[in-house]
Design a protein around this motif. Structure first.
Motif, PDB file in Angstrom:
ATOM      1  N   ASP A   1      -9.495   2.521  -0.379  1.00  0.00           N
ATOM      2  CA  ASP A   1      -9.050   3.914  -0.216  1.00  0.00           C
ATOM      3  C   ASP A   1      -8.186   5.186  -0.600  1.00  0.00           C
ATOM      4  N   GLY A   2      -7.324   4.323  -1.377  1.00  0.00           N
ATOM      5  CA  GLY A   2      -6.631   5.275  -1.178  1.00  0.00           C
ATOM      6  C   GLY A   2      -5.339   5.284   0.263  1.00  0.00           C
ATOM      7  N   GLU A   3      -5.547   4.211   1.386  1.00  0.00           N
ATOM      8  CA  GLU A   3      -4.565   4.570   1.879  1.00  0.00           C
ATOM      9  C   GLU A   3      -3.688   3.801   1.407  1.00  0.00           C
ATOM     10  N   PHE A   4      -1.924   4.645   2.555  1.00  0.00           N
ATOM     11  CA  PHE A   4      -0.728   3.808   2.400  1.00  0.00           C
ATOM     12  C   PHE A   4      -0.644   2.207   2.965  1.00  0.00           C
ATOM     13  N   TRP A   5      -0.652   1.364   2.129  1.00  0.00           N
ATOM     14  CA  TRP A   5      -0.549  -0.084   2.605  1.00  0.00           C
ATOM     15  C   TRP A   5       0.948  -0.505   3.006  1.00  0.00           C
ATOM     16  N   THR A   6       2.241  -0.061   1.710  1.00  0.00           N
ATOM     17  CA  THR A   6       3.586  -0.469   1.931  1.00  0.00           C
ATOM     18  C   THR A   6       4.169   0.252   0.418  1.00  0.00           C
ATOM     19  N   LEU A   7       5.306   0.386   0.479  1.00  0.00           N
ATOM     20  CA  LEU A   7       6.168   0.565  -0.641  1.00  0.00           C
ATOM     21  C   LEU A   7       7.489  -0.040  -1.062  1.00  0.00           C
ATOM     22  N   LEU A   8       7.693  -1.098  -1.929  1.00  0.00           N
ATOM     23  CA  LEU A   8       8.385  -2.247  -2.036  1.00  0.00           C
ATOM     24  C   LEU A   8       9.497  -1.498  -2.757  1.00  0.00           C
ATOM     25  N   GLU A   9      10.711  -2.023  -3.273  1.00  0.00           N
ATOM     26  CA  GLU A   9      11.313  -1.821  -4.200  1.00  0.00           C
ATOM     27  C   GLU A   9      11.495  -3.715  -4.919  1.00  0.00           C
ATOM     28  N   ASN A  10      11.026  -3.099  -6.832  1.00  0.00           N
ATOM     29  CA  ASN A  10      11.325  -4.165  -7.394  1.00  0.00           C
ATOM     30  C   ASN A  10      12.125  -4.996  -7.596  1.00  0.00           C
ATOM     31  N   GLY A  11      12.385  -6.087  -7.286  1.00  0.00           N
ATOM     32  CA  GLY A  11      12.561  -7.192  -7.513  1.00  0.00           C
ATOM     33  C   GLY A  11      13.490  -7.366  -5.766  1.00  0.00           C
ATOM     34  N   SER A  12      12.646  -7.092  -5.221  1.00  0.00           N
ATOM     35  CA  SER A  12      12.166  -7.959  -3.722  1.00  0.00           C
ATOM     36  C   SER A  12      10.825  -8.494  -3.829  1.00  0.00           C
ATOM     37  N   GLY A  13      11.729 -10.241  -3.175  1.00  0.00           N
ATOM     38  CA  GLY A  13      10.664 -11.532  -2.563  1.00  0.00           C
ATOM     39  C   GLY A  13       9.425 -10.640  -2.713  1.00  0.00           C
ATOM     40  N   MET A  14       8.726  -9.518  -1.788  1.00  0.00           N
ATOM     41  CA  MET A  14       7.591  -9.405  -1.368  1.00  0.00           C
ATOM     42  C   MET A  14       6.846  -8.886  -2.823  1.00  0.00           C
ATOM     43  N   ALA A  15       7.441  -7.967  -3.356  1.00  0.00           N
ATOM     44  CA  ALA A  15       7.151  -7.302  -4.645  1.00  0.00           C
ATOM     45  C   ALA A  15       7.083  -7.918  -6.123  1.00  0.00           C
ATOM     46  N   ASP A  16       7.995  -8.880  -5.984  1.00  0.00           N
ATOM     47  CA  ASP A  16       7.723  -9.796  -7.089  1.00  0.00           C
ATOM     48  C   ASP A  16       6.845 -10.865  -6.482  1.00  0.00           C
ATOM     49  N   ASN A  17       6.002 -11.380  -5.284  1.00  0.00           N
ATOM     50  CA  ASN A  17       5.004 -12.173  -5.154  1.00  0.00           C
ATOM     51  C   ASN A  17       3.542 -11.615  -4.448  1.00  0.00           C
TER      52      ASN A  17
END
Length: 377
Positions: A356-372
């Motif tokens: 619904d467009g609610e913010f969940w998170t913002l990640l830096e590319n290359g970080s484990g969470m973003a890449d996974n």
């Protein structure tokens, strides 16, 4: 004949001796080579040991620097928190000196929401913005007398008067201030009155911050929503960002109609349309930990949480989505078993929103969470 045999034996012996000498020379050469190799290996081992020692020293230094940086960051955060508490206390004291409401009624628009404004807000950010505007108006208009009555603490108005309540509400040590102005001797002459006063003081001490926080939220919200209205009047209505197949690499299948709410489905059947990025659960913690990522990209600093509760942060993210700097990449999950989310990538960042467009998170590319992140087909 015997002489010939002797000569032959001598020649054979000489040949054997030469061969033995040659073998000895070869053995000596091999031994020398082995010795040289051993020396080289020893030097390499020494170099590796030296390098390992340097690396260990560098790692220790980096760890020490990291510890120092962490301590400095903690100390800076502590100082900022102390300063923020001091500023909040000063603002609340000023509000109580100026009137009966939780915020000073200056610097923001308290005008009502007319039909035109309501239509603009609904078009820009949905019905929730309209409801928030009305709630914010009520919050900034509420008086401390209203709050005392609503929380069964209005006996204090009778016992010490509204001015003393207001003065103490703006103090750091509210409890001591209230008890200091209570005439206990007089209260003891009236059966049952002292316990009621004690209960009322306890209520004020534990809950008056909610009165101020609601008013402060109302002021910030009115300022933000009025800005949306004025901007829409100047530049016109901006259409929602609708996530079409053209925005997704390889034409990934997007949301089904059943995964959206009825309003979204009515606007763009089968596809989500976003009017804004909204704050979600635990947004304050996310804002405080993630704002530096966006500050780096945009080259700006965001206001303190108490000033706008991350509204500018969310607005900037939405504009990055609208402009295409953050491109929709499809549906994905942060972890196996988690709900599907909208994934946007760009500017070295990965933005994750709920359906619904609610913010969940913002990640830096290359970080484990973003890449996974697991992209869905």
């Amino acid at each position: 004949m015997y002489a010939g045999f002797a000569s032959t034996d001598a020649t054979s012996a000489a040949t054997t001796a030469n061969r033995d000498a040659t073998d000895a020379e070869k053995d000596a050469a091999s031994a020398n080579k082995a010795a040289n190799d051993a020396t080289t290996d020893a030097k390499s081992a020494d170099a590796s040991a030296t390098q390992a020692e340097k690396d260990a020293t560098a790692a220790e230094k980096a760890s020490a620097n990291a510890d120092t940086a962490a301590r400095d960051a903690d100390a800076s955060a502590d100082r900022a928190e102390v300063e923020e508490r001091r500023e909040i206390e000063e603002q609340r004291k000023n509000a109580m000196s100026a009137g009966d409401t939780g915020v000073v009624g200056e610097g923001f628009d308290t005008s009502g929401l007319n039909a035109s404004d309501e239509e603009i807000l609904r078009g820009e950010c949905g019905q929730q913005c309209v409801e928030d505007y009305r709630s914010a108006q009520a919050a900034v208009a509420a008086t401390i007398v209203d709050w005392l009555k609503a929380n069964s603490a209005d006996i204090l108005l009778e016992v010490i008067g509204v001015n003393n309540v207001k003065r103490c509400a703006g103090e750091g040590d509210i409890e001591s201030c209230l008890w200091a102005v209570v005439d206990i001797a007089t209260l003891l002459t009236v059966v049952g009155k002292l316990p009621r006063v004690a209960a009322a003081i306890a209520t004020v001490v534990s809950g008056i911050h909610k009165f101020f926080e609601a008013a402060e939220w109302g002021k910030r919200t009115l300022t933000w929503l009025r800005a949306i209205i004025e901007k829409a009047r100047k530049v016109g209505h901006k259409l929602p960002v609708c996530l079409t197949k053209g925005l997704v690499a390889q034409n990934r299948i997007l949301l089904s109609k059943s995964s959206m709410n009825s309003a979204q489905a009515a606007e763009t059947p089968g596809l989500p349309c976003l009017k804004a990025i909204t704050a979600g659960k635990n947004f304050k913690a996310h804002f405080l930990s993630k704002k530096a990522l966006l500050e780096k990209v945009l080259g700006k600093k965001y206001p303190k949480w108490k000033d706008d509760e991350g509204m500018e942060f969310l607005s900037d993210l939405f504009e990055l989505v609208r402009s295409g700097r953050l491109k929709y990449d499809g549906l994905g999950t942060i972890k196996v078993g988690h709900d599907a989310a909208l994934i946007f990538r760009g500017e070295g960042l990965t933005l994750v929103l709920r359906i619904d467009g609610e913010f969940w998170t913002l990640l830096e590319n290359g970080s484990g969470m973003a890449d996974n992140i697991i992209m869905l087909p």
